[in-house]
Design a protein around this motif. Structure first.
Motif, mmCIF file in Angstrom:
data_model
loop_
_atom_site.group_PDB
_atom_site.id
_atom_site.type_symbol
_atom_site.label_atom_id
_atom_site.label_comp_id
_atom_site.label_asym_id
_atom_site.label_seq_id
_atom_site.Cartn_x
_atom_site.Cartn_y
_atom_site.Cartn_z
ATOM 1 N N PHE A 202 -9.039 19.444 7.939
ATOM 2 C CA PHE A 202 -9.148 18.495 6.837
ATOM 3 C C PHE A 202 -9.584 17.114 7.344
ATOM 4 O O PHE A 202 -9.513 16.810 8.533
ATOM 5 C CB PHE A 202 -7.806 18.346 6.124
ATOM 6 C CG PHE A 202 -7.258 19.629 5.556
ATOM 7 C CD1 PHE A 202 -7.780 20.171 4.398
ATOM 8 C CD2 PHE A 202 -6.210 20.291 6.198
ATOM 9 C CE1 PHE A 202 -7.267 21.351 3.867
ATOM 10 C CE2 PHE A 202 -5.692 21.469 5.679
ATOM 11 C CZ PHE A 202 -6.224 22.002 4.514
ATOM 12 N N ILE A 203 -10.004 16.275 6.402
ATOM 13 C CA ILE A 203 -10.180 14.842 6.618
ATOM 14 C C ILE A 203 -8.957 14.158 5.997
ATOM 15 O O ILE A 203 -8.458 14.598 4.955
ATOM 16 C CB ILE A 203 -11.455 14.312 5.927
ATOM 17 C CG1 ILE A 203 -12.690 15.086 6.401
ATOM 18 C CG2 ILE A 203 -11.614 12.815 6.146
ATOM 19 C CD1 ILE A 203 -13.071 14.849 7.835
ATOM 20 N N ALA A 204 -8.458 13.094 6.626
ATOM 21 C CA ALA A 204 -7.309 12.394 6.060
ATOM 22 C C ALA A 204 -7.380 10.909 6.390
ATOM 23 O O ALA A 204 -7.992 10.511 7.386
ATOM 24 C CB ALA A 204 -6.001 12.988 6.588
ATOM 25 N N ILE A 205 -6.758 10.090 5.540
ATOM 26 C CA ILE A 205 -6.649 8.652 5.781
ATOM 27 C C ILE A 205 -5.179 8.298 5.938
ATOM 28 O O ILE A 205 -4.307 8.922 5.338
ATOM 29 C CB ILE A 205 -7.312 7.833 4.656
ATOM 30 C CG1 ILE A 205 -6.746 8.219 3.283
ATOM 31 C CG2 ILE A 205 -8.821 8.046 4.686
ATOM 32 C CD1 ILE A 205 -7.362 7.419 2.131
ATOM 33 N N GLN A 206 -4.904 7.278 6.753
ATOM 34 C CA GLN A 206 -3.532 7.042 7.209
ATOM 35 C C GLN A 206 -2.933 5.717 6.755
ATOM 36 O O GLN A 206 -3.602 4.678 6.776
ATOM 37 C CB GLN A 206 -3.481 7.063 8.741
ATOM 38 C CG GLN A 206 -2.092 6.823 9.316
ATOM 39 C CD GLN A 206 -2.099 6.535 10.804
ATOM 40 O OE1 GLN A 206 -3.046 5.954 11.334
ATOM 41 N NE2 GLN A 206 -1.056 6.939 11.499
ATOM 42 N N HIS A 207 -1.668 5.786 6.361
ATOM 43 C CA HIS A 207 -0.794 4.612 6.304
ATOM 44 C C HIS A 207 0.188 4.759 7.453
ATOM 45 O O HIS A 207 0.866 5.775 7.587
ATOM 46 C CB HIS A 207 -0.036 4.538 4.978
ATOM 47 C CG HIS A 207 0.695 3.238 4.783
ATOM 48 N ND1 HIS A 207 1.761 2.857 5.570
ATOM 49 C CD2 HIS A 207 0.496 2.232 3.892
ATOM 50 C CE1 HIS A 207 2.199 1.667 5.173
ATOM 51 N NE2 HIS A 207 1.433 1.267 4.158
ATOM 52 N N HIS A 208 0.262 3.739 8.308
ATOM 53 C CA HIS A 208 1.035 3.849 9.536
ATOM 54 C C HIS A 208 2.536 3.686 9.326
ATOM 55 O O HIS A 208 3.323 3.993 10.220
ATOM 56 C CB HIS A 208 0.528 2.822 10.557
ATOM 57 C CG HIS A 208 0.977 3.060 11.945
ATOM 58 N ND1 HIS A 208 1.921 2.272 12.569
ATOM 59 C CD2 HIS A 208 0.637 4.016 12.853
ATOM 60 C CE1 HIS A 208 2.124 2.716 13.795
ATOM 61 N NE2 HIS A 208 1.362 3.776 13.993
ATOM 62 N N GLY A 209 2.953 3.192 8.156
ATOM 63 C CA GLY A 209 4.380 3.111 7.861
ATOM 64 C C GLY A 209 4.978 1.726 7.833
ATOM 65 O O GLY A 209 6.198 1.573 7.676
ATOM 66 N N GLU A 210 4.152 0.680 7.983
ATOM 67 C CA GLU A 210 4.680 -0.678 7.925
ATOM 68 C C GLU A 210 5.127 -0.987 6.486
ATOM 69 O O GLU A 210 4.321 -0.935 5.566
ATOM 70 C CB GLU A 210 3.609 -1.691 8.387
ATOM 71 C CG GLU A 210 3.298 -1.640 9.872
ATOM 72 C CD GLU A 210 2.415 -0.475 10.265
ATOM 73 O OE1 GLU A 210 2.355 -0.157 11.461
ATOM 74 O OE2 GLU A 210 1.781 0.115 9.364
ATOM 75 N N LYS A 211 6.369 -1.324 6.326
ATOM 76 C CA LYS A 211 6.977 -1.457 4.995
ATOM 77 C C LYS A 211 6.252 -2.505 4.151
ATOM 78 O O LYS A 211 6.067 -3.650 4.566
ATOM 79 C CB LYS A 211 8.452 -1.840 5.132
ATOM 80 C CG LYS A 211 9.189 -1.864 3.809
ATOM 81 C CD LYS A 211 10.678 -2.123 4.008
ATOM 82 C CE LYS A 211 11.412 -2.101 2.672
ATOM 83 N NZ LYS A 211 12.870 -2.335 2.851
ATOM 84 N N GLY A 212 5.859 -2.067 2.955
ATOM 85 C CA GLY A 212 5.247 -2.966 1.997
ATOM 86 C C GLY A 212 3.783 -3.274 2.240
ATOM 87 O O GLY A 212 3.130 -3.906 1.401
ATOM 88 N N GLN A 213 3.235 -2.842 3.373
ATOM 89 C CA GLN A 213 1.835 -3.105 3.679
ATOM 90 C C GLN A 213 0.926 -2.146 2.924
ATOM 91 O O GLN A 213 1.289 -0.992 2.670
ATOM 92 C CB GLN A 213 1.574 -2.962 5.178
ATOM 93 C CG GLN A 213 2.318 -3.969 6.049
ATOM 94 C CD GLN A 213 1.628 -5.322 6.067
ATOM 95 O OE1 GLN A 213 1.237 -5.843 5.024
ATOM 96 N NE2 GLN A 213 1.475 -5.895 7.245
ATOM 97 N N THR A 214 -0.271 -2.634 2.576
ATOM 98 C CA THR A 214 -1.249 -1.811 1.872
ATOM 99 C C THR A 214 -2.506 -1.675 2.716
ATOM 100 O O THR A 214 -3.072 -2.665 3.187
ATOM 101 C CB THR A 214 -1.611 -2.430 0.513
ATOM 102 O OG1 THR A 214 -0.440 -2.449 -0.318
ATOM 103 C CG2 THR A 214 -2.701 -1.617 -0.180
ATOM 104 N N TYR A 215 -2.935 -0.442 2.898
ATOM 105 C CA TYR A 215 -4.165 -0.123 3.618
ATOM 106 C C TYR A 215 -5.224 0.274 2.599
ATOM 107 O O TYR A 215 -4.940 1.055 1.677
ATOM 108 C CB TYR A 215 -3.931 1.025 4.606
ATOM 109 C CG TYR A 215 -3.062 0.634 5.773
ATOM 110 C CD1 TYR A 215 -3.618 0.355 7.022
ATOM 111 C CD2 TYR A 215 -1.683 0.536 5.637
ATOM 112 C CE1 TYR A 215 -2.820 -0.004 8.099
ATOM 113 C CE2 TYR A 215 -0.875 0.168 6.707
ATOM 114 C CZ TYR A 215 -1.453 -0.099 7.937
ATOM 115 O OH TYR A 215 -0.660 -0.464 9.003
#
Length: 229
Positions: A202-215
């Motif tokens: 698959f292809i995927a995009i990531q949020h690394h987990g920093e609280k409240g941050q938006t990617y």
């Protein structure tokens, strides 16, 4: 006069053929994101907020998660743009990856917002760890190609053209054909190796987990390639 006419006709013909070829190449691209909703994508996690805003996908969370395509891909050229938030931030584009409930693992084109500046490196998420540029723990399976020194110089000199824009949009281009994997960031080749761990995924995009941050992600598209003979 006749010769001039013939030359003009030949030039026009060449232009039309060239234009048709360009158009044909454009037609080979498939948009992975329609700009309106996340049709064609799934969140395998029990957490993570996903919003579509002004033609962008916005990921927000307090724990790491990935948004994953519903379709698997083998050989391809993928392009996508990412903007990471201010402060501590890290992201990436997964490719030929695997998805389970609350877990995504496999190849990742790194987007590194830290002073380390390893954007465009190759990380094996939840499996082998750093493949390139890390020396410590580098996998023995990886066969590095001739331009490795130039790629390493890119990581060491973030001021070179094409380096990660910490406060703007960054364009990634990932090419997979057989065992050959290439990553480009803003037009600069940062990784080019041979690795046979995964041939499809698959292809995927990531949020690394920093609280409240938006990617933020946009312009996600793919061109599938024919297998090498």
């Amino acid at each position: 006069m006749q010769a001039t006419t013939n030359i003009a006709a030949l030039l026009l013909s060449a232009f039309l053929i060239s234009g048709a070829a360009i158009g044909q190449d454009d037609d080979q691209w498939t948009d992975l994101f329609n700009g309106e909703d996340t049709t064609g994508w799934s969140n395998p996690y029990e957490w993570g907020e996903i919003n579509v805003v002004d033609g962008e996908i916005h990921l927000t969370a307090s724990k790491k998660f990935f948004l994953v395509t519903d379709k698997k891909y083998d050989d391809f050229v993928f392009e996508g743009e990412v903007m990471i938030p201010e402060g501590q931030a890290n992201s990436g584009f997964m490719f030929r990856c695997h998805s389970e409930k609350n877990k995504v693992y496999g190849y990742q084109a790194e987007c590194d917002g830290s002073d380390r500046r390893w954007s465009g490196g190759l990380y094996d998420e939840s499996r082998r760890g750093w493949i390139w540029p890390s020396i410590k723990g580098r996998t023995k399976e990886a066969k590095f190609l001739e331009h490795a020194e130039e790629s390493q110089a890119y990581f060491k000199k973030p001021e070179v053209a094409g380096a990660l824009d910490r406060n703007g949009w960054n364009k990634y281009r990932i090419t997979c054909q057989g065992d050959s994997l290439k990553i480009e960031v803003n037009g600069v080749v940062t990784t080019e190796i041979e690795d046979d761990t995964d041939a499809s995924g698959f292809i995927a995009i990531q949020h690394h987990g920093e609280k409240g941050q938006t990617y933020r992600f946009r312009n996600l598209r793919i061109k599938e390639l024919k297998p090498q003979s």
